[in-house]
Scaffold this motif. Structure first.
Motif, PDB file in Angstrom:
ATOM      1  N   UNK A 202       0.827  -1.209   0.000  1.00  0.00           N
ATOM      2  CA  UNK A 202       0.000   0.000   0.000  1.00  0.00           C
ATOM      3  C   UNK A 202       0.861   1.259   0.000  1.00  0.00           C
ATOM      4  N   UNK A 203       0.220   2.385  -0.250  1.00  0.00           N
ATOM      5  CA  UNK A 203       0.924   3.667  -0.274  1.00  0.00           C
ATOM      6  C   UNK A 203       1.686   3.885   1.029  1.00  0.00           C
ATOM      7  N   UNK A 204       2.945   4.260   0.916  1.00  0.00           N
ATOM      8  CA  UNK A 204       3.803   4.416   2.081  1.00  0.00           C
ATOM      9  C   UNK A 204       4.563   3.164   2.433  1.00  0.00           C
ATOM     10  N   UNK A 205       4.237   2.059   1.767  1.00  0.00           N
ATOM     11  CA  UNK A 205       4.891   0.789   2.056  1.00  0.00           C
ATOM     12  C   UNK A 205       6.166   0.606   1.260  1.00  0.00           C
ATOM     13  N   UNK A 206       6.937  -0.383   1.670  1.00  0.00           N
ATOM     14  CA  UNK A 206       8.261  -0.634   1.119  1.00  0.00           C
ATOM     15  C   UNK A 206       8.232  -0.909  -0.384  1.00  0.00           C
ATOM     16  N   UNK A 207       7.190  -1.556  -0.883  1.00  0.00           N
ATOM     17  CA  UNK A 207       7.198  -1.988  -2.278  1.00  0.00           C
ATOM     18  C   UNK A 207       6.019  -1.434  -3.084  1.00  0.00           C
ATOM     19  N   UNK A 208       5.386  -0.398  -2.591  1.00  0.00           N
ATOM     20  CA  UNK A 208       4.181   0.127  -3.233  1.00  0.00           C
ATOM     21  C   UNK A 208       4.411   0.496  -4.696  1.00  0.00           C
ATOM     22  N   UNK A 209       5.485   1.221  -4.969  1.00  0.00           N
ATOM     23  CA  UNK A 209       5.717   1.678  -6.343  1.00  0.00           C
ATOM     24  C   UNK A 209       5.988   0.509  -7.287  1.00  0.00           C
ATOM     25  N   UNK A 210       6.749  -0.477  -6.819  1.00  0.00           N
ATOM     26  CA  UNK A 210       7.002  -1.646  -7.657  1.00  0.00           C
ATOM     27  C   UNK A 210       5.719  -2.435  -7.920  1.00  0.00           C
ATOM     28  N   UNK A 211       4.862  -2.554  -6.889  1.00  0.00           N
ATOM     29  CA  UNK A 211       3.597  -3.260  -7.060  1.00  0.00           C
ATOM     30  C   UNK A 211       2.721  -2.551  -8.091  1.00  0.00           C
ATOM     31  N   UNK A 212       2.640  -1.232  -8.009  1.00  0.00           N
ATOM     32  CA  UNK A 212       1.869  -0.471  -8.997  1.00  0.00           C
ATOM     33  C   UNK A 212       2.407  -0.701 -10.402  1.00  0.00           C
ATOM     34  N   UNK A 213       3.722  -0.685 -10.529  1.00  0.00           N
ATOM     35  CA  UNK A 213       4.336  -0.883 -11.845  1.00  0.00           C
ATOM     36  C   UNK A 213       4.003  -2.261 -12.398  1.00  0.00           C
ATOM     37  N   UNK A 214       4.143  -3.293 -11.576  1.00  0.00           N
ATOM     38  CA  UNK A 214       3.900  -4.666 -12.015  1.00  0.00           C
ATOM     39  C   UNK A 214       2.425  -4.851 -12.380  1.00  0.00           C
ATOM     40  N   UNK A 215       1.526  -4.332 -11.547  1.00  0.00           N
ATOM     41  CA  UNK A 215       0.104  -4.509 -11.810  1.00  0.00           C
ATOM     42  C   UNK A 215      -0.320  -3.768 -13.076  1.00  0.00           C
ATOM     43  N   UNK A 216       0.174  -2.552 -13.264  1.00  0.00           N
ATOM     44  CA  UNK A 216      -0.194  -1.791 -14.454  1.00  0.00           C
ATOM     45  C   UNK A 216       0.367  -2.447 -15.718  1.00  0.00           C
ATOM     46  N   UNK A 217       1.587  -2.971 -15.620  1.00  0.00           N
ATOM     47  CA  UNK A 217       2.160  -3.679 -16.774  1.00  0.00           C
ATOM     48  C   UNK A 217       1.319  -4.917 -17.125  1.00  0.00           C
ATOM     49  N   UNK A 218       0.855  -5.638 -16.110  1.00  0.00           N
ATOM     50  CA  UNK A 218      -0.011  -6.801 -16.332  1.00  0.00           C
ATOM     51  C   UNK A 218      -1.304  -6.370 -17.038  1.00  0.00           C
ATOM     52  N   UNK A 219      -1.932  -5.310 -16.531  1.00  0.00           N
ATOM     53  CA  UNK A 219      -3.177  -4.838 -17.126  1.00  0.00           C
ATOM     54  C   UNK A 219      -2.972  -4.428 -18.583  1.00  0.00           C
TER      55      UNK A 219
END
Length: 301
Positions: A278-295
């Motif tokens: 989630x926002x503020x978390x250690x891996x939030x930006x990477x998770x957003x990147x991976x999920x958006x790339x999947x979509x």
């Protein structure tokens, strides 16, 4: 009405029997119809508890998003409040998916389902049963209720069960609901009592009074035997599992197994714990990147 967050609109979606599901609709720039992601939270969660950053990023990346509260939660209707019913929550996902497909604003051939934490239960089930999904995303997902309950110390599990049974009997007799807290510090009685439970609560609390951190005690009874991990091999669409490396809340083994067993399963091991996606978390930006790339990959964007 439209909020001050760009193109976010509040909508009410009919759910039958006079009930309504409250949702936020995010639209990207440019003409439609848009590919769209239908999104909901986990156990005790409401859409205001940390889902906006995901929807906003998806919209910035060219995807519409429909983010909803389950019935009995947040701004949706339903009594009693804070009741968790797996059947009703799955029905709500299907209601919102059907509503979304009927809107001219959205491309009904590119509809994705997204869920976090406990909603991983629903995402795997939808991937196995909804033939029209373009794809599905489950992050820090619980996919095996029995494995989740097995992580609870026996003494605390027995106390939770006693509260749950008492609340269920009370509901049959017409008594007011009995509530438990969802996230509590270790040593206290609540549904989630891990070391990072309160840190996660602080990270996700919208601060507007819309999140009570309560749940009807009978809800505990609806979790144990629900095991969508066993249906992973039936998943009909691309399925991304975002599994935290140090998750102390949702057992990671079953989630990794889903990614391996699903015919079109994909796995991303996020850094940190359950709340670091989630926002503020250690891996939030990477998770957003991976999920958006999947979509984008599966929507052809």
């Amino acid at each position: 009405m439209t909020s001050d967050l760009g193109r976010r609109t509040d909508v009410r979606i009919p759910a039958g029997g006079g009930e309504e599901i409250d949702a936020w609709m995010y639209l990207p720039d440019g003409p439609g119809p848009h590919p769209v992601v239908v999104m909901a939270h986990g156990i005790g969660g409401v859409k205001a508890a940390g889902l906006a950053p995901f929807a906003e990023r998806f919209a910035a990346g060219g995807f519409a998003a429909v983010v909803f509260d389950y019935r009995h939660w947040g701004r949706s209707s339903g009594q009693p409040r804070q009741l968790l019913s797996i059947r009703r929550q799955l029905d709500d996902y299907r209601t919102v998916l059907a509503w979304t497909r009927a809107q001219e604003t959205f491309d009904n051939t590119r509809v994705f389902a997204w869920g976090t934490s406990f909603a991983g239960m629903h995402i795997v089930e939808l991937a196995a049963s909804e033939p029209r999904l373009a794809g599905a995303v489950a992050q820090c997902p619980l996919v095996d209720g029995l494995a989740g309950v097995a992580k609870i110390p026996v003494s605390r599990g027995l106390r939770l069960t006693a509260h749950a049974v008492a609340d269920f009997i009370g509901s049959v007799l017409g008594r007011p609901p009995h509530y438990l807290q969802v996230s509590v510090p270790p040593g206290r009685l609540g549904v989630i009592a891990t070391d990072d439970a309160m840190a996660g609560y602080d990270r996700l609390d919208p601060g507007d009074g819309s999140w009570s951190n309560d749940i009807t005690a009978r809800s505990v009874l609806d979790v144990t035997m629900h095991r969508p991990v066993r249906r992973a091999h039936l998943a009909r669409c691309p399925l991304l599992m975002v599994v935290a490396e140090q998750d102390t809340m949702a057992p990671t083994g079953p989630a990794v197994s889903v990614a391996a067993r699903a015919p079109r399963g994909e796995l991303y091991r996020s850094r940190g714990g359950h709340y670091d996606v989630y926002s503020g978390g250690l891996d939030h930006e990477n998770v957003l990147r991976v999920e958006l790339e999947f979509l984008r990959r599966h929507a052809g964007v």
